[in-house]
Scaffold this active site. Structure first.
Site, PDB file in Angstrom:
ATOM      1  N   HIS C 213       0.814  -1.207   0.000  1.00 60.05           N
ATOM      2  CA  HIS C 213       0.000   0.000   0.000  1.00 60.05           C
ATOM      3  C   HIS C 213       0.853   1.264   0.000  1.00 60.05           C
ATOM      4  CE1 HIS C 213      -4.194  -1.654   0.581  1.00 60.05           C
ATOM      5  NE2 HIS C 213      -3.405  -2.685   0.394  1.00 60.05           N
ATOM      6  N   SER C 217      -0.024  -0.981  -6.099  1.00 58.43           N
ATOM      7  CA  SER C 217       0.000  -2.191  -6.910  1.00 58.43           C
ATOM      8  C   SER C 217       0.632  -1.922  -8.265  1.00 58.43           C
ATOM      9  CB  SER C 217      -1.426  -2.690  -7.131  1.00 58.43           C
ATOM     10  OG  SER C 217      -2.088  -2.866  -5.912  1.00 58.43           O
ATOM     11  N   LYS C 241     -14.387  -8.196  -7.242  1.00 49.68           N
ATOM     12  CA  LYS C 241     -13.619  -9.042  -8.163  1.00 49.68           C
ATOM     13  C   LYS C 241     -12.885 -10.140  -7.383  1.00 49.68           C
ATOM     14  CE  LYS C 241     -10.638  -8.721 -12.175  1.00 49.68           C
ATOM     15  NZ  LYS C 241      -9.790  -7.885 -13.010  1.00 49.68           N
ATOM     16  N   ASP C 242     -12.335  -9.784  -6.225  1.00 52.17           N
ATOM     17  CA  ASP C 242     -11.671 -10.789  -5.393  1.00 52.17           C
ATOM     18  C   ASP C 242     -12.665 -11.838  -4.895  1.00 52.17           C
ATOM     19  OD1 ASP C 242      -9.170  -9.792  -5.707  1.00 52.17           O
ATOM     20  OD2 ASP C 242      -9.037  -8.825  -3.743  1.00 52.17           O
ATOM     21  N   GLU C 285       6.041 -33.734  -0.893  1.00 51.61           N
ATOM     22  CA  GLU C 285       4.791 -33.212  -1.440  1.00 51.61           C
ATOM     23  C   GLU C 285       5.092 -32.461  -2.738  1.00 51.61           C
ATOM     24  OE1 GLU C 285       1.329 -33.396   0.718  1.00 51.61           O
ATOM     25  OE2 GLU C 285       2.647 -35.007   0.113  1.00 51.61           O
TER      26      GLU C 285
END
Lengths: 258, 183, 422
Positions: C213, C217, C241-242, C285
């Site tokens: 922040h 972005s 959107k998220d 894994e």
């Protein structure tokens, strides 16, 4: 960018596919043939009659050497027995309990809350009675092998009376196509008519094997039916919610050039 | 992006639709989240193996008249007292209106010689004394809780002290004359 | 930032004393976000969601788990069989680990493609790498807890890596184990740390978001926000959107949890740990496979440094090298959209990591994709070589030599142009 996203998602799937196939590395033992099992697929469920037949095979044959330590008699409700039947089954077993007021261990008839007793008091005793090999616990067997149900089925039906020409079979071992190294300490456990079925199902080696695998898949995944049922509800709900979120997203973004 | 640019012409009817959609989606989402939390809450309830042990069978043959024993039931002691004639009489003679938590002795026992109560003081959960031979039984010949001085009588009823209620009677059934299943 | 005026008196009272509401408002509501973020920018918030899910399911699993070698396996089975919805919580936790890595790997590749590590976002990038390292440690220790065969032997093999270091190696490993082999003390400390680490990750995530922040972005064009027209407030545009992305992701997640819960795991971990028998084929894994392949591919000695130590160093280097790429990348352009040459190398690198993953899953002497004559170990070595060449040679050189495409003057301009083309 959309291409980027698609590629990334495809990649995520590819990763999972990789690990799936990687685990199948097998050496010279053949890959067990895939069988049809009633519990496969999105809607697959267990066949209660088959589970009960498989339990009969376990009880009369496998239980002589193999424990089932994660299963309590009360769990048999899951293969369709009622409370009285479970009490009767439990009572057939002698369970060690104690110490009593005199400080001694004693045996008593089983109760629904008891677990299936192990055929041997400890691992050393198990090894001593079986030529040094410890018969593994079967509760999780079909989960503990790659393609477990297919493997166990192939193993049970994959014995050969005589080892192939030139194969050096040790004393007390049997030849099995699917066991790694082909020499297995377990003598062929099942054969035609090994157990008599009360429901008229033909008592063949293959049928016995299929039934006991079904039973063992239930002991390994007793939650399977509940899991799939809940899964369908959850995914249906998520599809609806996601569709609504998408519609809302379109609405909110409609005036934004992006 | 392949998203097309929208013309922003017809706004009015859309406003309502967006409000409805926002509300509906929020409602569905909140309900979903709420339902999703249930498995976590439920996982703290007694599990199946715990519930399976929720009953215990006790052999009464070895408990002589006047003796009492403690057995474990659901992780708590249950007192089983083989009452003497005098203790039974004591329990029946008291007038109900003298009691803190009025209850007749008949309502607390199935067979009058056997008193079966959960051995947890109804005040704050201590285990009252008086079961083992020679322990202080309090002023009413029953049990005495050492934590805060509650006195129980021969029917396990609270007579004096801070406890608000009588000792709880568990559900039990006599399987035979000499064996009982608690729970 | 100007604090908004709160109408609600309680809100105002709290906010005047601790401006937490203003802070949230600023960072999750009005935060100016580039208007052209693609769905590739969803994976950060998705990873955050998975982190919270892991902590939540983990806390409830611990209520029924017993960290002792004689009871760990049993207690996990009790969770699966007897605890109400225990199977669900455990399967979410088990598959959640994989989901976490899927999100984070995509998130990292997105950062690599769009140059999100370049100035002024170096600190943001570094904290991200620290999160990855912390995740790897957490996932590894968590995998030990069920105390199955893969738990035990995975723990044995990975802790033995540290014995590669000269002089301090052996005492270090003994110290890690708290004994002379992986045993109860090891299980106990791994449990303690496995519970602690997620909260360390959570702290790092807070720093990550703070850094984000402060520098804002990045976006697909790599061009910074210049005018107010370039950005939109985070809420409602990116919250919705998220959330939509979360819905899609949850369907994917739940498909595994409910219909293929053991697909990403290894059958051997349903066999209780046995210190006397190693499983024939030890595989980590899936999310560790590329790193495992790098470790194994070094089977030679350089300058007297033994292969074992070199392998360990190479494996650690493969992550540590990410710290310096802000300086290895010499290009003036951030986004690979405008880098016609580097773009191809980027995809080559992606494929390379997949090949590494494949090699990590196979036995070294197997043949690569069944191709006769091409051993997995050789393919692993070539891929390892490219992995480092990509960062050490391709990045600096292509950045200098490449003719990049012209950048749009601003985010808005690029949006208008693409809109017109559509």
């Amino acid at each position: 960018m959309r291409k980027f996203a698609l590629t990334a998602i495809a990649a995520a799937f590819a990763v999972t596919a990789f690990t799936g196939t990687a685990a199948r590395a097998a050496g010279d033992t053949p890959v067990p043939a895939a069988q049809d099992w009633s519990w496969q697929g999105l809607f697959g469920t267990y066949d209660r009659a088959q589970l009960q037949r498989g339990f009969q095979v376990y009880k009369n044959v496998c239980a002589g050497c193999h424990s089932l330590r994660f299963i309590a008699f009360r769990n048999l409700e899951g293969i369709g027995f009622n409370e009285d039947q479970i009490k009767a089954i439990a009572a057939e077993y002698d369970i060690e309990d104690g110490p009593n007021d005199d400080g001694d261990m004693f045996t008593r008839p089983g109760k629904p809350s008891d677990y299936f007793p192990s055929p041997f008091p400890n691992e050393k005793a198990a090894a001593a009675s079986n030529g040094g090999a410890i018969p593994p616990d079967l509760s999780l067997m079909t989960k503990a092998r790659v393609a477990g149900p297919d493997y166990v089925f192939a193993l049970l039906t994959g014995y050969e009376e005589e080892a192939p020409e030139g194969f050096d079979l040790s004393d007390g071992k049997s030849y099995n196509h699917y066991f790694p190294g082909h020499q297995i300490s377990m003598a062929p456990p099942l054969y035609d008519e090994a157990v008599e079925y009360s429901d008229g199902t033909p008592a063949t080696l293959e049928q016995h094997s299929r039934d006991v695998v079904a039973f063992l898949n239930w002991t390994a995944q007793p939650e399977l039916e509940a899991r799939k049922e809940l899964g369908l509800q959850v995914i249906l709900f998520l599809i609806v919610l996601t569709a609504m979120l998408y519609a809302l997203k379109r609405k909110i973004w409609r005036d934004i050039e992006h | 992006m392949s998203q097309t640019v929208h013309s922003s012409g017809d706004h009015q009817p859309d406003e309502n639709r967006r409000d409805f959609l926002t509300l509906a989606t929020t409602a569905v989402g909140v309900v979903g989240t709420g339902v999703a939390l249930w498995p976590f809450v439920d996982s703290m309830n007694p599990s199946k193996d715990v519930l399976a042990l929720a009953s215990v069978e006790v052999n009464l043959a070895n408990i002589a008249v006047g003796q009492a024993v403690k057995v474990m039931w659901r992780g708590k002691p249950v007192f089983i007292r083989h009452r003497t004639e005098r203790e039974i009489n004591e329990a029946n003679e008291v007038a109900l209106n003298e009691l803190v938590d009025p209850q007749a002795d008949d309502a607390r026992v199935e067979k009058k010689e056997w008193l079966i109560v959960v051995g947890v003081c109804t005040h704050l959960g201590c285990i009252p004394m008086g079961t083992a031979t020679g322990e202080a039984r309090g002023d009413y010949d029953g049990w005495y809780c050492p934590c805060h001085g509650s006195h129980y009588d021969t029917s396990g009823r609270i007579r004096r002290g801070p406890a608000p209620k009588n000792l709880e009677v568990p559900t039990y059934t006599f399987l035979t004359d000499t064996s009982v299943r608690i729970g | 930032m100007s604090a908004p005026q709160w109408n609600n008196k309680v809100v105002k009272w709290v906010d005047d004393r601790l401006p937490v509401i203003s802070m949230l408002h600023h960072s999750a509501y009005e935060y100016p976000t580039p208007k052209n973020l693609s769905y590739m920018w969803n994976f950060g918030s998705l990873a955050g969601f998975v982190l919270v899910t892991m902590i939540l399911t983990g806390i409830f699993l611990v209520m029924n788990y017993t960290p002792h070698t004689s009871m760990a396996f049993e207690s996990v089975e009790r969770i699966m069989r007897d605890v109400n919805h225990g199977w669900l919580i455990r399967y979410i936790h088990m598959n959640g680990a994989s989901m976490f890595f899927i999100c984070v790997f995509i998130h990292i590749f997105r950062g690599l493609y769009y140059g999100s590590y370049k100035a002024p976002r170096e600190m943001l990038w570094w904290i991200g790498i620290l999160i990855l390292l912390a995740m790897m440690a957490t996932a590894f220790m968590g995998y030990v807890l069920p105390w199955g065969q893969m738990s035990f032997w995975g723990a044995t093999v990975i802790t033995n890596l540290f014995s590669a270091f000269p002089i301090i190696g052996d005492p270090l490993v003994t110290w890690l184990w708290g004994g002379f082999s992986v045993d109860n003390p090891t299980l106990n400390r791994f449990f303690s740390l496995h519970y602690l680490m997620p909260f360390v990750i959570l702290g790092l995530v807070v720093l990550h978001v703070w850094a984000l922040h402060s520098v804002r972005s990045n976006n697909p064009t790599g061009v910074e926000i210049k005018t107010p027209q370039d950005s939109i407030p985070f809420h409602p545009y990116y919250t919705i959107k998220d959330l939509f992305g979360l819905g899609v992701f949850l369907i994917f997640f739940c498909a595994f949890v409910f219909f293929a819960p053991d697909y990403l795991g290894h059958p051997d971990n349903y066999i209780p740990a046995n210190p006397l028998v190693t499983p024939p084929h030890i595989v980590p894994e899936w999310y560790f496979l590329p790193f495992y392949a790098i470790l194994r591919s070094i089977d030679f000695t350089i300058l007297g440094i033994p292969a074992k130590l070199l392998g360990v160093l190479a494996m650690f280097a493969s992550i540590v090298i990410l710290f310096v790429i802000p300086w290895l990348d010499t290009s003036k352009v951030r986004s690979s959209k405008f880098r016609p040459v580097y773009k191809w190398f980027f995809w080559l690198f992606v494929i390379d990591t997949f090949i590494l993953g494949y090699c990590g899953a196979k036995a070294p002497d197997d043949y690569f994709m069944g191709i006769p004559g091409l051993k997995v170990i050789v393919m692993g070595q070539l891929s390892t070589l490219y992995y480092f060449v990509h960062f050490l040679v391709v990045m600096p050189l292509v950045g200098k030599l490449e003719r990049t495409k012209p950048l749009p003057a601003s985010i808005s301009e690029s949006v208008l142009k693409e809109g017109a083309n559509a």
